[in-house]
Design a protein around this motif. Sequence first.
Motif, short mmCIF file in Angstrom:
data_model
loop_
_atom_site.label_atom_id
_atom_site.label_comp_id
_atom_site.label_asym_id
_atom_site.label_seq_id
_atom_site.Cartn_x
_atom_site.Cartn_y
_atom_site.Cartn_z
N GLY A 8 0.78 -1.23 0.00
CA GLY A 8 0.00 0.00 0.00
C GLY A 8 0.81 1.28 0.00
O GLY A 8 0.26 2.35 0.26
N TYR A 9 2.10 1.18 -0.33
CA TYR A 9 2.94 2.39 -0.37
C TYR A 9 2.84 2.98 -1.79
O TYR A 9 3.76 2.83 -2.61
CB TYR A 9 4.38 2.05 -0.01
N LEU A 10 1.73 3.64 -2.03
CA LEU A 10 1.43 4.09 -3.39
C LEU A 10 2.29 5.28 -3.81
O LEU A 10 2.51 5.49 -5.01
CB LEU A 10 -0.06 4.43 -3.51
N ASP A 11 2.78 6.06 -2.84
CA ASP A 11 3.70 7.15 -3.20
C ASP A 11 4.99 6.58 -3.78
O ASP A 11 5.54 7.10 -4.76
CB ASP A 11 3.98 8.04 -1.99
N ILE A 12 5.46 5.48 -3.19
CA ILE A 12 6.66 4.82 -3.71
C ILE A 12 6.36 4.18 -5.06
O ILE A 12 7.15 4.28 -6.01
CB ILE A 12 7.17 3.77 -2.71
N ALA A 13 5.19 3.53 -5.17
CA ALA A 13 4.81 2.91 -6.44
C ALA A 13 4.77 3.94 -7.56
O ALA A 13 5.24 3.69 -8.68
CB ALA A 13 3.47 2.22 -6.29
N ASP A 14 4.23 5.11 -7.26
CA ASP A 14 4.16 6.17 -8.28
C ASP A 14 5.55 6.60 -8.72
O ASP A 14 5.79 6.85 -9.91
CB ASP A 14 3.39 7.37 -7.74
N MET A 15 6.48 6.71 -7.75
CA MET A 15 7.84 7.09 -8.10
C MET A 15 8.48 6.08 -9.04
O MET A 15 9.15 6.44 -10.00
CB MET A 15 8.69 7.23 -6.83
N LEU A 16 8.25 4.80 -8.77
CA LEU A 16 8.85 3.76 -9.60
C LEU A 16 8.19 3.70 -10.97
O LEU A 16 8.88 3.54 -12.00
CB LEU A 16 8.72 2.40 -8.90
N ILE A 17 6.87 3.85 -11.01
CA ILE A 17 6.17 3.82 -12.30
C ILE A 17 6.56 5.01 -13.16
O ILE A 17 6.70 4.90 -14.38
CB ILE A 17 4.64 3.78 -12.07
N ASP A 18 6.77 6.15 -12.53
CA ASP A 18 7.16 7.36 -13.26
C ASP A 18 8.51 7.21 -13.97
O ASP A 18 8.79 7.95 -14.93
CB ASP A 18 7.20 8.57 -12.32
N ILE A 19 9.34 6.31 -13.48
CA ILE A 19 10.64 6.09 -14.14
C ILE A 19 10.66 4.72 -14.81
O ILE A 19 11.69 4.04 -14.85
CB ILE A 19 11.82 6.27 -13.18
N ASP A 20 9.46 4.34 -15.29
CA ASP A 20 9.32 3.20 -16.20
C ASP A 20 9.42 1.83 -15.56
O ASP A 20 9.78 0.85 -16.25
CB ASP A 20 10.33 3.29 -17.35
N ALA A 21 9.09 1.69 -14.29
CA ALA A 21 8.92 0.34 -13.74
C ALA A 21 7.69 -0.29 -14.39
O ALA A 21 6.68 0.38 -14.60
CB ALA A 21 8.75 0.40 -12.22
#
Length: 348
Positions: free
Chosen positions: A247-260
């Motif tokens: 549920g750490y969606l702020d971290i998930a967003d950071m990773l998705i933003d750099i193409d995870a």
Amino acid sequence: MDFEYMDSYGISRRYVQNLAQMAKDAIITLLKDTGTCLSKSHYFNQICRQLQQYGTEHTTVKRQKVNIVQNHQYKGHIQTNKQEELIPRLVVATAADSLAEKALIANVIVTTDRDGDNLLFVAIIMRKTKLAMNLINLTTDYSQVRSVNKLRQTALHLAAITNNPIVSRRLVVAGAEIEMQDYNGNTALHIACIQGWAGVVRSLIQHVSYEETKQNSFKIPYVPIPQNFEIRNYDGSPCLMIAICKGYLDIADMLIDIDADINTFDMKTGMTCVHAVTELGLIHLVRYLLSKPNLKINAETYSGYTAMEIAFYRGYADVAALLKVSGANRPRPICIIENLDLEEDRTD
């Protein structure tokens, strides 16, 4: 007459050699006397006390040229009430511009105990940020921040465990190996995602700028930043899946933003992120994933199940309804799914 080299602060090379050797001998002696039961705090404090005793007899910390008196008494002003400031103060007094002198101090930093932990590791474990930063600044080669202890943890792993983005960023700039995996297969980024340390995650995924490299006294090799997001730990989990499932969606967003990859999967089960959160019945996380582009909603696990089928047979009616309106295929009967597996096995 035997003339010694003297630096601009009046500190002799022989003194620096003595200090480095004394600290190293103190650590080795301490290990022999106490063994593996020694706590890190006690270990660190013992070293500080021995350095303090030696330092107050033989050094000065005033950054000016002084005369070394015959009895070698200290002539400057030093505060000894804070042990975490002791080693950096002694080091500042002895760190002239000579690389040879810095190498002697660096030799003390990398000396390890029975657990494979060195002074830098201990400083990070005890959350002594100023001391850790000083020790990193005194390293003379990037390999010195890449050493591992017996748990295959690097200084970067420990900085992540202790939620210290300042030290973790400094280690990245100093050339730490960000893709090193510990005894659980976790990189430092895995650990930060498990714990939810957004600051540490940010420090690990930002590219190193030229200005930051000026903190180093040495050149660092090319390090791919961010790390390969497809690295799995020994549970088979990639970083993005861990962050989303917790549920750490702020971290998930950071990773998705750099193409995870939003469709990354668990190597043990073949579950993607949408499978995993559906398995947990967490509708708010399912909704989060459905808001992301390029999500493969009908992806199958190694057993052949889609997220819709998992939700349907688990009895998560609300999740199944959400997946249905988002375009998921109708669930198939279990017998068909299992038969498909059997047919695949026969084919293989």
